[in-house]
Design a protein around this motif. Structure first.
Motif, PDB file in Angstrom:
ATOM      1  N   MET A 136      -6.029   1.749  -0.903  1.00  0.00           N
ATOM      2  CA  MET A 136      -6.401   2.829   0.020  1.00  0.00           C
ATOM      3  C   MET A 136      -7.255   3.878  -0.695  1.00  0.00           C
ATOM      4  O   MET A 136      -8.224   4.383  -0.134  1.00  0.00           O
ATOM      5  CB  MET A 136      -5.133   3.489   0.593  1.00  0.00           C
ATOM      6  CG  MET A 136      -4.240   2.547   1.352  1.00  0.00           C
ATOM      7  SD  MET A 136      -5.054   1.728   2.708  1.00  0.00           S
ATOM      8  CE  MET A 136      -4.562   2.749   4.070  1.00  0.00           C
ATOM      9  N   ALA A 157      -0.088   1.233   5.560  1.00  0.00           N
ATOM     10  CA  ALA A 157      -1.517   1.024   5.390  1.00  0.00           C
ATOM     11  C   ALA A 157      -2.111   0.399   6.643  1.00  0.00           C
ATOM     12  O   ALA A 157      -3.184   0.786   7.115  1.00  0.00           O
ATOM     13  CB  ALA A 157      -1.762   0.122   4.186  1.00  0.00           C
ATOM     14  N   LYS A 161     -11.150   4.830   0.193  1.00  0.00           N
ATOM     15  CA  LYS A 161     -11.584   6.192   0.508  1.00  0.00           C
ATOM     16  C   LYS A 161     -12.707   6.630  -0.435  1.00  0.00           C
ATOM     17  O   LYS A 161     -13.745   7.137  -0.013  1.00  0.00           O
ATOM     18  CB  LYS A 161     -10.395   7.144   0.367  1.00  0.00           C
ATOM     19  CG  LYS A 161     -10.773   8.599   0.643  1.00  0.00           C
ATOM     20  CD  LYS A 161      -9.693   9.301   1.409  1.00  0.00           C
ATOM     21  CE  LYS A 161     -10.212  10.595   1.976  1.00  0.00           C
ATOM     22  NZ  LYS A 161      -9.169  11.266   2.761  1.00  0.00           N
ATOM     23  N   VAL A 209      -9.116   6.771   5.270  1.00  0.00           N
ATOM     24  CA  VAL A 209      -7.765   6.233   5.412  1.00  0.00           C
ATOM     25  C   VAL A 209      -6.764   7.171   4.745  1.00  0.00           C
ATOM     26  O   VAL A 209      -7.133   8.047   3.973  1.00  0.00           O
ATOM     27  CB  VAL A 209      -7.659   4.829   4.787  1.00  0.00           C
ATOM     28  CG1 VAL A 209      -8.374   3.802   5.617  1.00  0.00           C
ATOM     29  CG2 VAL A 209      -8.165   4.855   3.351  1.00  0.00           C
ATOM     30  N   SER A 237      -2.504   2.988   9.272  1.00  0.00           N
ATOM     31  CA  SER A 237      -3.619   3.892   8.993  1.00  0.00           C
ATOM     32  C   SER A 237      -4.957   3.231   9.301  1.00  0.00           C
ATOM     33  O   SER A 237      -5.842   3.834   9.918  1.00  0.00           O
ATOM     34  CB  SER A 237      -3.547   4.325   7.530  1.00  0.00           C
ATOM     35  OG  SER A 237      -4.739   4.895   7.121  1.00  0.00           O
TER      36      SER A 237
END
Lengths: 261, 244, 279
Positions: free
Chosen positions: C247, C268, C251, C258, C271
């Motif tokens: 994640m 996850a 990003k 996220v 998201s």
């Protein structure tokens, strides 16, 4: 590590009372040694072999292989009995080595054969016990025989850690071989020494952790044991009574009809 | 000259035939080899040593419960040692390596009891030795051998010999003592027409074939082991002193 | 209320300081992870918590009461605070599973007949009935681990400490052990303390978390708090959960918006799904 005793866990009579099984092996064992007779030896060897084979769920090939384990000692131990150093009139054959004369008489051969048969039949008795009674049951039987508790606890512990340490040993041994630790005599001696030393230091390290683990479960110097429930085995009980009768019968028959043995 | 050559030839064939395939039980008197009288005699001979070991260990365990775990693990160690293969000139063969090492590490007293347990396990788990010969084997391997090793080790150390040499001779002589005692036990049980000495010579010479080379190998291995333990295992050695 | 807590606990082996003023507390009915690299002092802390090691200085409290180091009290405490050791071979000393499991119970004063029943009951709960009459040396590592857990649970402890319960197990074995712990916790409200290197598991099973580094507590708080500050994990020879790492990369490198604190697959997934449906 594969041991002989592992077969005890697959035995058909593994749940019979251990004292019964020990007696079943021990009584013929004592009789073989006391009676000192060839035919008794042959009889016990066959009978014990058959009983072990039937109850032990072990193949004949495997059983014979196990019987071969003491072979080296047997050969080394029999040779001195087969030959005598001083020459004798009734010798059958002999070898001259330097100033010595090794010769063999009828008496020598008879003694050697008797010893061979006695030893092998005695082995078959011990094997019956080892192949039918698990170590835990043997310890239980020893407890009934009033062996001191301290020794039994020591044995329980040693037995368990034999396998743990042997595993450690195998791991180190493989790792050494993977790096050619045993390629010749010199490296073998060094590798072997290192292995033993490493095993010793590991053993000691383990000791501290084992003790903590015991303590955390309330160890106070005593190891209690739970008793198992054993099955009654009438067939074994009956044969236990019959076997000495048979042995004595065989012995008397030999004395009566085959006194020349 | 010719007979000498032939003699060597016999030696060699013999070692080639049996040396390669030697197993640990070569030194364990096998089941059924001793008469009841000798089985009992050797058992009785062991008793005083065992009682002394039992009493002293029991006291130790009560005072220091941890020493129980230590001795138990050392017993397992001794068993594994006796089952593993040591190198010899003919390849590797297994052989009871523990006699001298055990005596030097744990002292001869503790050894007499531990070796009894180890021998019993060997008889049942590996078919080395036997139950009726337990007493005789324990006397040669658990009492006589370790005492000789221990005395030789302490004596040579006192005589200011290097640790390496002291360990070597302790292991060598401890092993030889075991072998001599075993031969004596066999000769006593199987005299040649009532002649014990003649029988002893026979047993001594036949076991010499395998035991002398092995004793030398074991001596070398023990030196390596002890060198490492002395270097890296000071703490362990100190803890083991309690059994002596 | 805290079931166990320590105040300025110090412990050293010879010269080496293994625990340095550790303040530690375990709320009742909780799961706490103790993280830290090798040699951070986790195992030493555990042995101090159940009285097997006596601290050099500082105090340990059990149920709010200060721990006394009389042998009787230590024995009582070790039955209330059970430890499952990392290597089951260190713990299982008997060759029969039945004997080994009964050991703690009998030491607590349970009668043998009762202990026998208790062994059967605990074996049923843990699913090792078929192992009871097998020799220990024939068991697999995972099976030995279960036997070791049974040997501790039979003493009915209030707290169970699991030292590296995942070490040496295969993925299926790890899952089994954690399912087992979750189930036992639901039934008995036992407090669980565990140390592990399997960081991915921490957000799934644990509520609280401690990080030890060279004998000092460098983080204490809830797992959610820890995951908000991943730098601290890296500083202590640890890593962030793989999912979280992904994640973070999504990003930072790919500029997806996220949730970087999403530490489990389900979080996850949620998201990413949200992100996609917003677009």
């Amino acid at each position: 590590m594969k041991t002989m005793n592992d077969y005890a866990y697959q035995s058909a009579i593994k749940n019979a009372h251990p004292t019964l099984k020990i007696l079943f092996g021990a009584i013929p064992l004592v009789l073989i040694l006391l009676l000192n007779s060839l035919s008794v030896g042959v009889f016990v060897l066959t009978a014990m072999g058959a009983v072990t084979w039937i109850t032990g769920r072990i193949t004949i090939g495997k059983y014979l292989k196990l019987l071969m384990i003491p072979l080296t000692f047997l050969i080394l131990g029999i040779i001195p009995i087969l030959f005598q150093v001083s020459s004798s009139d009734d010798m059958l054959f002999g070898i001259r080595i330097g100033n010595f004369m090794l010769c063999s008489t009828r008496e020598n051969i008879k003694n050697a054969l008797l010893l061979l048969v006695k030893a092998m039949s005695a082995v078959s008795c011990t094997y019956f016990i080892a192949l039918s009674t698990t170590m835990n049951d043997l310890l239980y039987a020893m407890k009934q025989m009033k062996v001191p508790k301290m020794i039994l606890s020591l044995m329980e512990f040693i037995y368990r850690y034999i396998f743990v340490l042997f595993e450690e040993y195998s791991k180190i041994f493989v790792a050494q071989r993977a790096r050619l630790g045993y390629k010749n005599f010199r490296t073998s001696v060094v590798s072997c020494g290192q292995l033993i030393a490493a095993l010793f230091i590991k053993t000691y390290d383990k000791c501290g952790r084992v003790y903590h683990a015991l303590e955390s479960r309330g160890y106070s110097g005593e190891i209690p044991t739970l008793e198992k429930d054993y099955e009654k085995n009438a067939a074994l009980q009956v044969s236990l009574c019959l076997i000495p009768v048979f042995i004595i019968a065989v012995y008397l028959l030999e004395k009566r009809w085959a006194y020349w043995i | 000259m010719k007979t000498k050559k032939r003699l060597w030839g016999m030696w060699l064939t013999f070692i080639l035939v049996f040396g390669i395939n030697l197993t640990a039980n070569a030194m364990h008197i096998m089941e059924g080899f001793l008469s009841p009288a000798w089985s009992i005699t050797w058992g009785v001979v062991c008793v005083p040593f065992l009682i002394a070991a039992f009493v002293s260990l029991k006291k130790k365990f009560e005072k220091e419960p941890k020493s129980f775990v230590l001795l138990a693990l050392c017993g397992a160690f001794a068993f594994v040692l006796s089952a593993l293969k040591i190198p010899s000139l003919m390849g590797s063969c297994s052989h009871p390596t523990g006699v001298a090492l055990g005596a030097i590490l744990f002292g001869p007293f503790a050894m007499s009891l531990v070796s009894l347990i180890v021998l019993l396990f060997q008889a049942i788990l590996l078919a080395h030795g036997g139950i009726t010969t337990l007493g005789a084997n324990n006397f040669s391997m658990g009492i006589a051998g370790p005492i000789v090793s221990f005395v030789v080790f302490k004596g040579l150390k006192k005589a200011k010999l290097s640790t390496g040499l002291s360990v070597f001779f302790a292991a060598l002589l401890g092993d030889l003592a075991t072998y001599v005692v075993t031969a004596v036990q066999l000769a006593l049980a199987h005299p040649e027409n009532g002649n014990i000495l003649a029988s002893l010579i026979k047993f001594l010479s036949i076991f010499a074939l395998t035991q002398i080379p092995l004793a030398v190998c074991e001596g070398l291995v023990t030196v390596v082991v002890f060198g490492i333990i002395e270097k890296y295992g000071k703490r362990e050695l100190k803890a083991l002193n309690i059994f002596q | 209320m805290d079931i166990i807590s320590t105040k300025d606990l110090c412990y050293s082996y010879d010269e080496k300081m293994a625990l340095d003023h550790v303040n530690f507390n375990i709320p009742q009915d909780s799961v706490t992870a103790v993280l830290g690299g090798n040699g951070a002092g986790k195992s030493t802390l555990f042995l101090n918590l159940n009285g097997l090691l006596k601290p050099d200085s500082g105090k340990v409290y059990y149920n709010g009461e200060e721990m006394k180091y009389t042998s009787k009290n230590v024995r009582l405490l070790s039955s209330k605070i059970g430890i499952v050791f990392q290597d089951p071979n260190d713990q299982i000393f008997s060759d029969t599973v039945r004997n080994d499991i009964a050991f703690g119970a009998i030491n607590m004063g349970m009668e043998k007949a009762k202990a026998k029943q208790a062994v059967d009951e605990i074996a049923r709960r843990i699913g090792i009935c078929d192992l009871l009459d097998k020799p220990v040396h024939a068991l697999s590592f995972g099976q030995k681990k279960r036997v070791a857990i049974a040997g501790v649970l039979i003493m009915k402890p209030d707290v169970i400490i699991l030292d590296e319960p995942t070490a040496g197990l295969d993925p299926a074995g790890i899952k089994e052990i954690f399912d087992l712990i979750t189930e036992i916790k639901k039934e008995t409200h036992i407090s669980v303390i565990l140390s592990t290197h399997e960081i991915d598991i921490v957000p799934l099973f644990c509520e609280y978390c401690y990080i030890l580094d060279q004998g000092r507590v460098v983080f204490r708080g809830t797992v959610n708090e820890l995951l908000k500050d991943p730098a601290i994990l890296r500083k202590s020879s640890l890593r962030t959960p793989r999912v979280m790492h992904l994640m973070e990369i999504l990003k930072k490198e790919d500029h997806f918006d996220v949730d970087v604190t999403a530490s489990t697959i389900s979080k996850a997934r949620k998201s990413i799904k949200e992100l996609l449906s917003n677009e």
